[in-house]
Design a protein around this motif. Structure first.
Motif, short mmCIF file in Angstrom:
data_model
loop_
_atom_site.label_atom_id
_atom_site.label_comp_id
_atom_site.label_asym_id
_atom_site.label_seq_id
_atom_site.Cartn_x
_atom_site.Cartn_y
_atom_site.Cartn_z
N GLN A 1 -0.41 15.35 10.69
CA GLN A 1 0.48 14.72 11.58
C GLN A 1 1.90 14.91 11.43
N ARG A 2 2.21 14.84 9.76
CA ARG A 2 3.58 14.84 9.35
C ARG A 2 4.07 16.14 9.58
N LEU B 1 0.77 4.20 -2.67
CA LEU B 1 0.53 5.46 -2.43
C LEU B 1 1.82 6.26 -2.85
N ILE B 2 3.26 5.86 -2.81
CA ILE B 2 4.20 6.62 -3.28
C ILE B 2 4.23 6.78 -4.87
N ASN C 1 3.38 18.28 11.81
CA ASN C 1 3.60 18.56 13.18
C ASN C 1 4.99 17.89 13.69
N ILE C 2 5.09 16.53 13.11
CA ILE C 2 6.03 15.96 13.71
C ILE C 2 7.51 16.19 12.93
N TYR C 3 7.40 16.15 11.43
CA TYR C 3 8.60 16.26 10.70
C TYR C 3 9.07 17.56 10.43
N TYR D 1 0.74 -1.42 -0.02
CA TYR D 1 0.07 0.02 0.09
C TYR D 1 0.75 1.35 -0.08
N MET D 2 1.97 1.23 0.68
CA MET D 2 2.91 2.39 0.78
C MET D 2 3.66 2.63 -0.65
N TRP E 1 -8.25 10.72 5.61
CA TRP E 1 -7.33 10.08 6.33
C TRP E 1 -6.06 10.77 5.96
N VAL F 1 -3.09 12.29 8.20
CA VAL F 1 -1.46 12.10 7.99
C VAL F 1 -0.81 13.23 7.82
N MET G 1 5.89 18.23 18.05
CA MET G 1 5.18 16.96 18.96
C MET G 1 6.38 15.74 18.94
N LEU G 2 6.40 15.01 19.78
CA LEU G 2 6.84 13.97 19.85
C LEU G 2 8.43 13.93 19.50
#
Lengths: 187, 827
Positions: free
Chosen positions: A175-176, A117-118, A178-180, A113-114, A168, A172, A185-186
């Motif tokens: 989220q990416r 998606l890529i 925020n994090i990367y 699936y990855m 979704w 994501v 976060m995190l």
């Protein structure tokens, strides 16, 4: 990398056809003892394993070891036996098999699936970009107003799936970010 | 609040009548003629001199007097109780939910649940169906934690089996049944010896490629395969996390702590996070990185708790109630991670939970029990225990051993402090430097370095859990290098001459190297973008020095059996020192120093050993390590990470010691105006303009702009939803419709010519917590902590002055501690 991919691809196929040898029991009694020969030496560094399939209450020196090496240590059982440790263990091979295969499959699915998606998804999305905006608006309304729109059953399901996927993906992406990117976060 | 039980159906009537009593005399909905007892007073003289920021500098205040409103105390109570609780307002979708990165209002949510509960209890007498519904509601909490326990046990079993298989995949494969790890592959084969733990069924990679089992060529092939597999697993884990669920990285415990304290992180406990965290955890544990699966297990359990709570609207739709399930889930997570159900409950209580009533304690207990039971029946390690490193001791410890135990506690505290400081430094560097832009690359580099350094040393090559097991284990008949004692086995009754052999000394050197490597690698590993926990590495970091000290004491006792220290208790023939126990005490010390747990840690450790006999040594070490840790550095690793990320976590451990007042902290500051909504004079357009122009998350509702007399509090989100909903459902609502918050005021009060009014009394919280402007911040902070407030309104002489939100409190605390107040993560 290549070897792993080959293994992961080939092995699950093999599994369902390859017969499992009968030596894989679910129970065993495992005893660790010095070698019988060590009885005479002072430094007993060498160990041997005795593994047998006996009921739990027989998992001891009398049940496992003496039938095998009784001849060698005749008369010195009282000396030999206390040096042995016997543990009764059991397992469930079916659970192990099922779990490992599921894990391998899930990883493969996710990797596939990855890859999708890529590689493929950007191509598809480029085509569908025009209708994308429309979808989100319409379905935002749909979540608020409930299942009111009447559409063709197939189109509806497909739309809903696409919408869920888009939602979704947005999450994501958020989220990416925020994090990367923003490192809020995190860390 | 429970003192005023009320039938839910009577609520609306009571409510209206009360309100009419209060309002009919005083003010007639914006009619100034009713406000004849408005008083103008100037109170600026008293405090303006010493504290210029007090609101008194604003000048004039207008006060109301409503005698009748206060006279009917109990009725007012009723109105307050049900104010703003949308018991029947579920028809507006999304009410009671929160936006991403917001804090929840515990009081409001709990009151909502109580309301719903009363409604169900009331309805129960109506019909059989309602009775069943009531019964279902009553037991749904238990059913939910039961399901959480079952699922947690199953997922933990899958992770344990998967990780142990994949870890061994780095070394070889079982061709007959590839799903077995080495131990399982050699299940009934008794040809393995302890020098070469390989049987004929298990093929190492050199053997797969036709090489011999030993020799330099085989070593190189094994080495290469080890590195390649490790890199593959780590790359997969990092890219899956990056692709599907970035929130799945890290240990998750700081975030769980923050979430349980009442913060919303959307998607953090979602389906994808669950899947990716589980799969990624298997992969990253197998890659041989210096990380553990225990912390992420708590996160996984909480994901399950969150997902399953949606099956029960009582919990799924109420964030405060959901946190009860999450607390229980966290307990189940530790329960399966360590095989310690009671330790899990205590961990949830001591470390992660914020709001932990007794009911939750029992549910956590039950949940942990179920999870442990399920995992036990899956039996992932084939040893009848839930963890790989379960050991059983039965030797008593001697009194003088308390000295080395406390010493181990001190060593553990030092190691823990070094670890925390270094890790936080590195994480901060990662956050602010270019390094943070290459998350996957970082994982790969660290994996490569770890694999290259770890392989030559057998103690770092093996799985960390196995290493801990080895260190915890006492030397029995099995013969590892660690147990290479010159013992006389011919006469079993005397094993007193336990002089360490060469193997022990070599093992100690290797262990020292392993300790350094583990310490350094864990510092760099904890925080990379794969699922990673630090319980296992810190246990290993403590177990290694513990074992070394244990062997040292043992050899001392062996060498000088007649010295005063040992003569009393070690004079018997038995070997009196158990090095494995020292390893366990050391492990507890480091873990205690890193996480600053005490009670739960000791319980977890003694549940690991299955003996209550060692509680005192463990307690001594945990306490010593906590003291040393607290003296050397303020925070445990989780609190340090919460601070690093700026999560809005109001720690109940810290004390607020400054002398500021509520007036110093509240918004708006001087020269700014407070955005308020009037109860019955603003139109929909006015409200929407206000919503557009300001970014506050809630607005106080006042009687009128001039009076600033407080009515209630309304949330921005609710307001948006309610207006949108009304535009859809109520005919004739236009921008000119008057928004009516007053409860008694229905359509009758609308002007006959204009568009119909929009009644929004349902979403109004009529019982906002208020403080006066002179309230010391100590009290305010305490209120925020203990009541779980989201905001409190500040009044002066009964007139609304401003708002203090949790964000303001957190920023103020940071400012007072000389930290950057802008680092608080908040929307």
């Amino acid at each position: 990398m290549i070897s792993m991919k080959q293994l992961i691809l080939v092995i699950p196929v093999l599994v369902f056809f390859s017969p499992v040898s009968g030596s894989y029991d679910d129970k065993r009694c495992k005893c660790v003892c010095p070698r019988p020969a060590a009885l005479n030496s002072t430094i007993g560094s060498d160990r041997t394993l005795y593994i047998g399939n006996v009921p739990p209450n027989k998992c001891n020196c009398d049940g496992i070891i003496l039938p095998r090496v009784g001849e060698l240590i005749k008369g010195r059982e009282q000396e030999f036996c206390p040096q042995c440790e016997c543990i009764y263990e059991n397992r469930n091979t079916t659970i192990i098999q099922v779990v490992v295969i599921i894990v391998v499959w899930v990883i493969m699915l996710l990797v596939a699936y990855m890859g999708f998606l890529i590689c493929l998804d950007p191509l598809i999305n480029k085509r569908a970009k025009a209708s994308y905006q429309e979808h989100t608006n319409e379905d935002d309304e749909g979540t608020l107003g409930g299942p009111s729109q009447q559409m063709g059953a197939r189109g509806n399901v497909l739309n809903r799936v696409t919408h869920q996927q888009d939602k979704w993906k947005r999450q994501v992406r958020e989220q990416r970010r925020n994090i990367y990117d923003r490192h809020t976060m995190l860390n | 609040m429970e003192r005023f039980p009320l039938k839910a159906t009577k609520m609306a009537a009571t409510y209206q009548s009360v309100y009419k009593k209060g309002t009919s005399q005083g003010n007639g909905h914006g009619d100034p003629s009713g406000e004849d007892d408005m008083v103008n007073i100037n109170t600026g003289s008293q405090r303006a001199a010493d504290t210029p920021t007090t609101p008194t500098s604003h000048g004039t205040f207008q006060l109301y007097e409503h005698g009748t409103r206060y006279s009917d105390a109990s009725a007012t109570w009723d109105a307050v109780m049900f104010s703003g609780l949308p018991g029947e307002a579920d028809d507006i979708p999304g009410i009671g939910q929160y936006e991403d990165f917001h804090t929840i209002d515990w009081q409001r949510d709990i009151a909502r649940d109580r309301m719903r509960h009363r409604y169900i209890v009331k309805k129960r007498q109506d019909s059989i169906w309602d009775l069943i519904k009531g019964a279902h509601d009553a037991w749904s909490g238990w059913v939910c934690v039961l399901l959480v326990g079952i699922c947690t046990g199953v997922v933990a079993g899958v992770i344990d089996i998967g990780a142990s298989w994949m870890t061994d995949l780095k070394f070889g494969i079982c061709p007959q049944a590839f799903w077995f790890n080495r131990e399982q592959c050699c299940w009934s084969n008794d040809e393995i010896t302890f020098d070469r733990e390989n049987c004929s069924e298990w093929l190492t990679w050199p053997q797969v490629f036709g090489e011999s089992r030993d020799g330099p060529g085989a070593y190189i092939i094994s080495y290469l395969f080890y590195i390649v597999w490790a890199l593959t697993f780590a790359a997969l884990s990092a890219s899956l996390v990056r692709m599907f669920a970035p929130y799945a990285c890290g240990s998750g415990i700081p975030e769980i702590k923050t979430i349980l304290s009442g913060f919303i992180i959307r998607g953090y406990l979602g389906k994808w996070t669950l899947i990716i965290k589980s799969v990624g955890l298997i992969l990253s544990v197998s890659s041989g990185l210096s990380l553990g699966k225990e912390g992420p297990m708590v996160h996984i359990a909480c994901c399950l708790g969150n997902i399953l709570s949606y099956l029960f609207p009582k919990y799924g739709r109420n964030e405060a109630k959901k946190r009860e399930i999450l607390s229980a889930a966290a307990a189940a997570g530790v329960s399966v991670a360590f095989g310690a159900p009671i330790g899990g409950v205590l961990f949830s209580l001591e470390e992660v939970s914020y709001y932990f009533p007794l009911k939750t304690l029992w549910r956590s207990f039950f949940c942990a029990l179920i999870a442990a039971f399920i995992l036990r029946s899956i039996n992932p390690f084939g040893n009848e225990h839930l963890v790989l490193f379960y050991v059983e001791y039965n030797k008593p410890w001697k009194f003088f051993e308390l000295i080395p135990f406390v010493g181990l506690g001190i060593i553990g505290g030092c190691i823990a402090t070094i670890f925390i400081k270094a890790n936080i430094y590195w994480c901060r560097y990662r956050k602010y430097s270019k390094l943070g832009q290459y998350p996957v690359m970082e994982v790969l580099v660290i994996t490569l370095v770890t694999a290259i350094i770890a392989y030559p040393n057998p103690y770092t090559r093996m799985n960390t859990s196995q290493l801990i097991y080895l260190l915890f284990n006492q030397c029995g008949i099995s013969n590892t290098p660690l147990c290479d004692y010159k013992r006389n086995f011919t006469d079993l009754n005397t094993i007193e001459n336990a002089v360490a052999g060469d193997g022990v000394y070599r093992a100690m050197w290797l262990l020292t190297l392993a300790l350094i490597l583990k310490l350094v690698m864990t510092v760099f590993t904890f925080g990379i973008k794969v699922p990673c926990g630090l319980f296992i590495p810190s246990l290993a970091l403590g177990a290694i020095p513990g074992r070394i000290v244990g062997i040292g004491v043992e050899q001392l006792a062996n060498k000088y059996p007649k010295s005063w220290l040992f003569s009393g208790e070690c004079s018997s023939d038995d070997d009196c020192i158990t090095p494995g126990l020292y390893a366990m005490v050391g492990a507890a010390a480091v873990l205690g120093g890193v996480t600053r747990m005490t009670v739960s840690l000791v319980v977890i450790m003694f549940e690991l050993t299955g003996g209550v006999r060692y509680i005192v040594p463990l307690m001594a070490a945990a306490m010593a390590s906590k003291w040393v840790g607290d003296a050397l550095g303020k925070q445990g690793i989780y609190d340090a990470h919460i601070a690093l990320n700026g999560y809005p976590f109001l720690d109940s451990k810290d004390e607020f010691q400054h002398t500021s007042l509520a007036a110093d902290v509240m918004q708006p500051k001087r020269n700014e105006t407070l955005s308020v909504i009037t109860q019955d004079s603003m139109t929909v357009d006015d409200v929407e303009t206000l919503l557009k122009e300001t970014e506050h998350n809630g607005y106080p509702v006042v009687v009128s702009k001039e009076s600033q007399y407080l009515v209630g509090f309304v949330l921005r989100r609710d307001l948006n939803l309610a207006i949108a909903n009304a535009r859809r459902t109520i005919e004739g609502i236009t921008g000119q419709s008057v928004v009516i918050f007053a409860v008694g005021g229905g359509p009758t009060l609308a002007s006959p010519t204009g568009p119909p009014p929009l009644p929004l009394a349902r979403i109004l919280d009529l019982a906002p917590i208020t403080v006066t402007d002179q309230t010391p911040m100590e009290t305010v902070v305490d209120m925020f902590r203990k009541l779980g407030l989201r905001q409190t309104l500040v009044t002066h002489n009964g007139r609304l002055l401003g708002v203090i939100t949790k964000k303001d409190v957190l920023r103020h605390v940071k400012q007072m501690d000389n930290e950057d107040p802008n680092s608080v993560l908040f929307n």
